[in-house]
Design a protein around this motif. Structure first.
Motif, PDB file in Angstrom:
ATOM      1  N   VAL A  35       0.952  -1.072  -0.029  1.00  9.87           N
ATOM      2  CA  VAL A  35       0.079   0.010   0.114  1.00  9.87           C
ATOM      3  C   VAL A  35       0.968   1.266  -0.006  1.00  9.87           C
TER       4      VAL A  35
ATOM      5  N   PRO B  76      -1.113   0.764 -10.516  1.00  8.59           N
ATOM      6  CA  PRO B  76      -0.593   0.211  -9.156  1.00  8.59           C
ATOM      7  C   PRO B  76       0.354  -0.758  -9.442  1.00  8.59           C
TER       8      PRO B  76
ATOM      9  N   GLU C 122      -7.463   6.669  -2.303  1.00  8.47           N
ATOM     10  CA  GLU C 122      -7.427   6.974  -3.627  1.00  8.47           C
ATOM     11  C   GLU C 122      -7.649   8.441  -4.031  1.00  8.47           C
TER      12      GLU C 122
HETATM   13  S1  SF4 Z   1      -3.233   1.748  -5.707  1.00 10.48           S
HETATM   14 FE1  SF4 Z   1      -5.508   2.032  -5.390  1.00 10.48          FE
HETATM   15  S2  SF4 Z   1      -6.070   0.520  -3.907  1.00 10.48           S
HETATM   16 FE2  SF4 Z   1      -3.839   0.930  -3.722  1.00 10.48          FE
HETATM   17  S3  SF4 Z   1      -3.363   2.674  -2.183  1.00 10.48           S
HETATM   18 FE3  SF4 Z   1      -3.698   3.458  -4.297  1.00 10.48          FE
HETATM   19  S4  SF4 Z   1      -5.813   4.072  -4.556  1.00 10.48           S
HETATM   20 FE4  SF4 Z   1      -5.542   2.496  -2.874  1.00 10.48          FE
END
Ligand code: SF4
Length: 321
Positions: free
Chosen positions: A138, A203, A194
């Motif tokens: 995360v 991501p 987000e």
């Molecule tokens: S990539 Fe998406 S799920 Fe992961 S922290 Fe960022 S917003 Fe949240």
């Protein structure tokens, strides 16, 4: 609302509050859950291991008073047995009472910095961030970090921490990592981070995937020896599976040995292919002879349990003799 408040608010309505280790401030119970969850999924820990272990060992003092064999027996099937050895060692070292200071905790066998912070934040609400595998992911994505550099990750984890609500923050980060910001297909649309997440558009780039090396296969032989209806076993002394009982393993197959079958088991770093053989005339040193009923009281690894099942079937050894 800033991101810290958003994470805190998300936890109030969406967090997994019902997990039993979140309904206690007993540092031992929290420590046990952290150790069990290091390599095992929540569902498995919850359904099969956490409660039976606590029933047998309700306090760290009771772990300290037990033999390593007894602790390993309760850990049987959970795998990564070094965790059980470290737990027993820690119980003895701190005489059944965990220290409350993260540095002292982190100095105990098997307790890394993140686990020490988790215990202090969950049991005593100390303002310390955690960085388990899920939280690392995360943090990497939120700050768009392509490389998992521990020093940088700790700096970022400190930056993100809600110091007024460290307990809720850390629990939320674990939940978001496990349920939303998953390794594949993160669900950004429901994520409380987000609105300020730097990695949300790609991501999968954070962190960059490291090509995993193919695990090597080791081929060995597991020897089943029977004398007067009892099986010869040895107690492992090497680091992996230390303290567990099991069948003698050999690198070479003795010339007169008969094959009973094969057992394959995959560990994190290698695959073990064991040919099960029998040769009652062969002289080997074992640590003890046991009936199948007596073996039920010993701690055996999953692979040795498979060998036991196969050998009792093939050699017609009565399971309760
Ligand atoms: S990539 Fe998406 S799920 Fe992961 S922290 Fe960022 S917003 Fe949240």
């Amino acid at each position: 609302m800033n991101v810290k408040e958003a994470i805190y608010a998300w936890y109030q309505t969406n967090g997994r509050h019902d997990l039993p280790w979140r309904q206690t401030n007993d540092a031992y119970k929290i420590y046990l859950s952290e150790i069990m969850l290091q390599q095992t999924q929540v569902k498995t820990v919850l359904e099969r291991f956490y409660f039976p272990f606590l029933e047998r060992f309700p306090t760290l003092q009771s772990v300290a008073e037990a033999s390593l064999d007894d602790v390993l027996k309760m850990w049987e099937g959970l795998g990564y047995y070094t965790r059980a050895q470290n737990l027993h060692h820690t119980a003895l070292t701190c005489k059944g009472v965990l220290p409350k200071n993260p540095e002292e905790l982190g100095g105990l066998k098997g307790i890394g910095k993140s686990t020490a912070h988790a215990i202090c934040s969950f049991a005593y609400h100390q303002a310390l961030p955690i960085l388990d595998a899920n939280v690392k992911r995360v943090v990497c994505r939120y700050f768009a970090l392509s490389v998992k550099d521990d020093k940088v990750l700790w700096e970022k984890a400190w930056k993100l921490l809600h110091v007024k609500h460290p307990y809720e923050h850390n629990q939320a980060m674990m939940d978001i990592g496990a349920m939303i910001c998953t390794p594949k297909n993160p669900n950004c649309s429901v994520c409380p981070l987000e609105f300020t997440c730097k990695g949300k558009n790609a991501p999968e780039n954070y962190p960059k995937a490291v090509q995993k090396a193919k695990v090597p296969t080791k081929k060995r032989f597991a020897l089943v020896v029977v004398q007067e209806g009892k099986l010869g076993l040895m107690q492992r002394t090497q680091r992996l599976l230390h303290g567990l009982w099991g069948f003698v393993q050999l690198d070479e197959k003795p010339s007169d040995a008969k094959s009973l079958g094969k057992v394959i088991h995959t560990y994190s770093h290698f695959k073990l292919e064991l040919e099960i053989i029998q040769d009652d005339a062969l002289h080997v040193n074992v640590d003890g002879w046991f009936t199948c009923k007596e073996i039920e009281q010993l701690a055996l690894s999953t692979v040795d349990k498979k060998i036991l099942a196969l050998s009792t079937m093939m050699r017609n050894i009565a399971p309760t003799s």
